[in-house]
Design a protein around this motif. Structure first.
Motif, PDB file in Angstrom:
ATOM      1  N   THR A  96      26.794  14.579   2.354  1.00  0.00           N
ATOM      2  CA  THR A  96      27.119  15.101   1.018  1.00  0.00           C
ATOM      3  C   THR A  96      26.446  14.266  -0.061  1.00  0.00           C
ATOM      4  O   THR A  96      25.866  14.813  -1.002  1.00  0.00           O
ATOM      5  N   ALA A  97      26.494  12.953   0.085  1.00  0.00           N
ATOM      6  CA  ALA A  97      25.849  12.061  -0.891  1.00  0.00           C
ATOM      7  C   ALA A  97      24.338  12.268  -0.900  1.00  0.00           C
ATOM      8  O   ALA A  97      23.705  12.240  -1.966  1.00  0.00           O
TER       9      ALA A  97
ATOM     10  N   TRP B 164      29.985  13.193   7.155  1.00  0.00           N
ATOM     11  CA  TRP B 164      30.061  14.198   6.099  1.00  0.00           C
ATOM     12  C   TRP B 164      29.876  13.577   4.731  1.00  0.00           C
ATOM     13  O   TRP B 164      29.223  14.141   3.866  1.00  0.00           O
ATOM     14  N   GLN B 165      30.454  12.410   4.517  1.00  0.00           N
ATOM     15  CA  GLN B 165      30.298  11.740   3.220  1.00  0.00           C
ATOM     16  C   GLN B 165      28.852  11.347   2.976  1.00  0.00           C
ATOM     17  O   GLN B 165      28.331  11.526   1.869  1.00  0.00           O
TER      18      GLN B 165
ATOM     19  N   ASP C 112      34.106  12.043   9.215  1.00  0.00           N
ATOM     20  CA  ASP C 112      34.215  11.829   7.764  1.00  0.00           C
ATOM     21  C   ASP C 112      33.073  10.958   7.245  1.00  0.00           C
ATOM     22  O   ASP C 112      32.505  11.225   6.180  1.00  0.00           O
TER      23      ASP C 112
END
Length: 160
Positions: free
Chosen positions: A25-26, A21-22, A18
């Motif tokens: 994505t950012a 992925w965060q 997580d």
């Protein structure tokens, strides 16, 4: 969670995933790139391998056919890939990058290079290389599932 060690392994791996992925994505968002982190491995495989079939993607990446279909449907919906029936086998769908997908590669590559560099740096600072440990664990699970191993352990406990 660290105190729970082996019991919390899956939760810790999920949490680590997580975090990655965060951040990815950012980074895509900050760079103005409309790209979902879930698409990356399949997109890269299609970009590097040229025309590739859905089943081949599933086999090469070790993921289910339905999971591949879900991602390729999203990639097609966003205009990043196109598919055509194989001339050799009409049942096969061969996937290639669309013009938009090709145009996105130069925007994505510097980001991917940065992801790789950061990962290499972090891995180099580890006492035990996480990637090698993951490969070992995946290899063990490919030989015998976690569920089957749990059942064996429970049976062994019952007979002890």
């Amino acid at each position: 969670m660290a105190e729970m060690s082996e019991l919390a392994l899956a939760s810790r791996l999920r949490r680590l995933s997580d975090v990655y992925w965060q951040a990815v994505t950012a980074t895509y968002r900050q760079s103005g790139v409309d790209f979902d982190v879930r698409w990356a491995t399949i997109f890269v495989l299609i970009a590097r391998q040229g025309p590739v079939a859905v089943m081949e993607i599933a086999e090469r990446l070790g993921i289910t056919h339905p999971a591949v279909v879900q991602v390729i449907n999203e990639l097609e919906k966003h205009g990043l890939i196109v598919s055509a029936k194989s001339e050799l086998d009409g049942r096969k769908r061969l996937l290639i990058l669309s013009e938009s997908g090709q145009a996105m590669l130069p925007k994505l590559q510097p980001l991917w290079d940065a992801f790789i560099a950061v990962n290499k740096s972090m891995l180099a600072q580890q006492m035990h290389n996480l990637l090698l440990s993951l490969e070992d664990m995946e290899g063990q699970l490919a030989k015998r599932s976690f569920f089957d191993r749990i059942q064996d352990q429970l049976n062994q406990q019952r007979t002890s």
